[in-house]
Design an enzyme around this catalytic site. Sequence first.
Site, short mmCIF file in Angstrom:
data_model
loop_
_atom_site.label_atom_id
_atom_site.label_comp_id
_atom_site.label_asym_id
_atom_site.label_seq_id
_atom_site.Cartn_x
_atom_site.Cartn_y
_atom_site.Cartn_z
N SER A 160 71.53 -41.46 71.29
CA SER A 160 71.44 -40.11 70.74
C SER A 160 70.32 -40.03 69.71
CB SER A 160 72.77 -39.72 70.11
OG SER A 160 73.08 -40.61 69.03
N ASN A 174 74.44 -41.37 83.49
CA ASN A 174 75.65 -41.50 84.30
C ASN A 174 75.81 -40.23 85.12
OD1 ASN A 174 77.04 -39.54 82.69
ND2 ASN A 174 77.68 -41.13 81.25
N GLU A 186 76.16 -36.99 83.04
CA GLU A 186 74.91 -36.60 82.38
C GLU A 186 73.93 -36.00 83.39
OE1 GLU A 186 75.17 -40.04 78.90
OE2 GLU A 186 74.06 -40.40 80.75
N ASP A 194 74.74 -49.87 79.04
CA ASP A 194 73.58 -50.53 78.44
C ASP A 194 73.33 -51.88 79.09
OD1 ASP A 194 73.79 -48.34 76.72
OD2 ASP A 194 74.97 -49.49 75.27
N VAL A 236 74.41 -54.06 88.29
CA VAL A 236 75.85 -53.82 88.41
C VAL A 236 76.65 -55.06 88.00
CG1 VAL A 236 77.70 -53.30 90.05
CG2 VAL A 236 75.58 -51.99 90.09
#
Length: 315
Positions: free
Chosen positions: A137, A185, A188, A253, A274
Amino acid sequence: MIVTLTPNPSLDRALDVHRLVPGEVVRATAVHVHPGGKGTNVSRALVRHGVASRAVLPVGGADGERLVELLAAQGVPVVAVPVAGDTRTNITLAERSGTTTKINAPGATLSGAEVDALLGALAAALDGASGLVAAGSLPSGATDDLFVRAAALAADRGIPFALDTSGEPLERSARAGGLDLLKPNDNELAALVGRPLTTVGDVVDAAREVIAAGTRYVLVSLGAHGALLVTGERTWWAGGEPLVPLSTVGAGDMTLAGFLSADGPAADRLRTAVAWGRAAVRMPGTAVPDPAAVDLAAVRVLEAPDPRLTPKELL
């Protein structure tokens, strides 16, 4: 050397609890303190796996000093830009069932001079860098074009730029283009394009809208349902058997760091991404899994997944 920019870092405190009951006294069974902020998490993961990384972040107050000390203890070089406000502390409550509740503080307000100092420090840190990751952010006081300005610094030096953010900063950056990698994601990405994304085809179509504006890769986290990697022409999905997480905080992250750490074909990079994310959810708080915890064999990769399926039907 991969440089990370975290404009709104934090000191993360995670408390393990049996069950969270609102309005009741809840006793923690364990407390974990980690450096926080999406970019710092990427740096921590890369360094833990032998990939050189440097973290650029604003720092203020006692918690800011503790954050720098913790990063240094983990071998992460830090470019700390002093600011007048205090670095925030975020709280995570992790239940035994795997449910995670995150309480994020707003963070320090940066002055215009402090924002300029942060970008100046970033410009200096990019000398000799192989990549830039901007993530998280934005603090109060920073305008929504901060990541666009960071992207311009990378472009001037011919350095690939990866971004993981949300809201208006994501929209501004996606519209400006010039991104090597965008890692939203699914929620988002849905907010970015302004419509629900129900099927795999919906997610791919939305990602290609972003690509058309000037992004090379879109790596979409699907939570427990794996991840999709989308380019202008091809799509891959990767995932594995369901896990009961200790903490989901920071898993995205780790997924981004895994992708950046890997060489070779896109499918192999997605498998690594992943696998790193899956290893992360089995750790408390925002602890970084070591290489031995990463199980590449447990991740299945599928090219051109059926666009009619929902993400959960891919497992």
